[in-house]
Design a protein around this motif. Structure first.
Motif, PDB file in Angstrom:
ATOM      1  N   GLU A 133       0.828  -1.201   0.000  1.00  0.00           N
ATOM      2  CA  GLU A 133       0.000   0.000   0.000  1.00  0.00           C
ATOM      3  C   GLU A 133       0.870   1.261   0.000  1.00  0.00           C
ATOM      4  O   GLU A 133       0.552   2.242  -0.671  1.00  0.00           O
ATOM      5  CB  GLU A 133      -0.933   0.001   1.221  1.00  0.00           C
TER       6      GLU A 133
ATOM      7  N   ILE B 104      -6.226   4.801  -0.826  1.00  0.00           N
ATOM      8  CA  ILE B 104      -5.994   3.358  -0.667  1.00  0.00           C
ATOM      9  C   ILE B 104      -6.644   2.858   0.622  1.00  0.00           C
ATOM     10  O   ILE B 104      -7.200   1.753   0.664  1.00  0.00           O
ATOM     11  CB  ILE B 104      -4.478   3.054  -0.683  1.00  0.00           C
TER      12      ILE B 104
ATOM     13  N   ARG C  97      -9.482   0.017   0.831  1.00  0.00           N
ATOM     14  CA  ARG C  97      -9.363  -1.178   1.677  1.00  0.00           C
ATOM     15  C   ARG C  97     -10.563  -1.316   2.616  1.00  0.00           C
ATOM     16  O   ARG C  97     -10.978  -2.436   2.936  1.00  0.00           O
ATOM     17  CB  ARG C  97      -8.063  -1.120   2.488  1.00  0.00           C
TER      18      ARG C  97
END
Length: 322
Positions: free
Chosen positions: A103, A125, A129
C-alpha cells in the motif's frame, strides 16, 4: 546493525521463515502415500481451469486499477489506467517480500509517475481497503448463514475468531480519530508538519464521499469480489474429489484463505494448509484439499510475480518523459 534495521529485517525474515517451516512440517509429517497423492492431484490438474482462474484474477486487478480513478478524480487528479494497474501489481509483488508494504508502494508510485501527493494517494488506498473489508465481512456473513454450525465449530477448534479483526479495525479507527483530534490543534513544530500531512491523508480518505460516480465504484467493488470468488471456485474442477464440493464449502474455504494469507508473506505455507484443513473438516481428503490450496495459491502467486515484475520494469520506461 542498528536496532531499527534489525527490526525491519526480522519483519521480513520471520513471516517468510514461518511459511517455509510450515511447508517443511506439512510435507515431512505426511506419509509417503499422502505426498504421492498430493503430487498426483497437482499434476493431473486441468490447465484450462487454472488459466480461467488466472483470467478472472487479471480481470479483478484491472477492475481495481480502474476503480481507483473514482477516488482520485474528486481531488482533480487525472491518472492513466496503465500506471494505476502497474502500481497495483507492483504493490502485490512487494507484499510477497515485505508484508503490508504494498500500500505504501502504491502511493509512492502515484507520487512518482502521476504527481499525486503521497498522503492523498495513500488516503484513497485506505478508503479502498475499507470498502474491500466490508465486502469480506459480507461474504463471512453469507458463509456463516449457509454453514453456521459447522463453521463456528471449525473456528472454535482452531481458536479463530473473525470478530477480532473487526475489533482491531474499530480500535485502529478510534486511535486514528483521537490522533487527528490532537494533531488538529497543533500550531507549530513537527506536529504542524504532521497536521499538514494528515490533512492530505484525510482528503484522500474522504474522496470516497465526494465521488460523482458512486454507483460505478460500487459496481467495480462487487465485480472485483465476484472475480475473487470465481477464480477460487473454478479451481475446484481441477481436483475430481473437490469438484463435488457445494458452493457453500468453497466460499468457506475462500474466507479461511483470505484470513490466513496475511499470516506470512503472501500466505506462503499457511494458505494451502488452512485450505486443506477446512476441506478435511467438511469430509474431503487432506491431499485433495491441500492440492486445491497449492494450485490456487501457486497460480495466483505466479501471476503476481510475473505482472508485478513487468510493472516494475515498464513503469519507468513508459514514463521516461515525465
Amino acid at each position: 546493525m542498528s536496532k531499527k534495521s534489525l527490526i525491519k529485517l526480522l519483519k521480513i525474515i520471520l513471516p517468510l521463515g514461518i511459511g517455509i517451516f510450515l511447508i517443511y512440517y506439512s510435507l515431512s509429517s505426511a506419509t509417503a502415500q499422502e505426498r504421492a497423492t498430493l503430487w498426483e492431484n497437482i499434476k493431473l490438474a486441468n490447465p484450462w481451469y487454472v488459466l480461467l482462474s488466472l483470467f478472472f484474477g487479471v480481470l479483478s486487478h484491472l477492475s481495481r486499477a480502474y476503480r481507483w480513478k473514482y477516488l482520485l478524480e474528486p481531488m482533480s487528479y487525472q491518472t492513466g489506467l496503465a500506471n494505476r494497474f502497474m502500481a497495483v501489481m507492483a504493490a502485490y509483488l512487494a507484499n510477497l517480500g515485505i508484508p503490508r508494504s504494498g500500500e505504501l508502494l502504491r502511493g509512492a508510485l502515484m507520487t512518482t509517475y502521476e504527481e499525486v501527493p503521497f498522503e492523498k494517494a495513500f488516503g484513497t488506498i485506505i478508503s479502498e481497503r475499507l470498502a474491500d473489508f466490508i465486502m469480506l465481512l459480507s461474504l463471512v456473513a453469507i458463509a456463516l448463514i449457509s454453514q453456521t454450525d459447522l463453521l463456528l465449530q471449525y473456528f472454535a477448534e482452531r481458536n479463530i475468531n473473525p470478530l477480532y479483526t473487526l475489533i482491531v479495525l474499530v480500535a485502529l479507527v478510534a486511535m486514528i480519530f483521537i490522533g487527528f483530534r490532537l494533531i488538529k490543534r497543533a500550531k507549530s513544530g513537527i506536529l504542524l508538519r504532521i497536521k499538514n500531512i494528515a490533512a492530505g491523508l484525510v482528503e484522500g480518505m474522504l474522496s470516497i464521499l465526494k465521488m460523482k460516480q458512486k454507483w460505478a465504484f460500487i459496481a467495480h467493488t462487487l465485480f472485483i469480489w465476484v472475480m475473487y470468488v470465481a477464480m477460487f471456485w473454478i479451481i475446484k474442477f481441477t481436483i475430481p474429489e473437490i469438484a463435488a464440493a457445494p458452493f457453500s464449502v468453497i466460499l468457506a474455504a475462500f474466507i479461511i484463505g483470505s484470513f490466513s494469507i496475511s499470516v506470512t508473506n503472501g500466505g506462503i505455507g499457511v494458505y494451502p494448509i488452512a485450505i486443506g484443513a477446512l476441506f478435511v473438516f467438511f469430509g474431503f481428503s487432506k491431499e485433495g484439499g491441500e492440492a486445491f490450496g497449492w494450485i490456487i495459491w501457486g497460480s495466483q502467486t505466479l501471476l503476481v510475480v510475473v505482472l508485478g515484475a513487468l510493472s516494475f520494469l515498464l513503469l519507468p520506461l513508459l514514463n521516461r518523459n515525465r
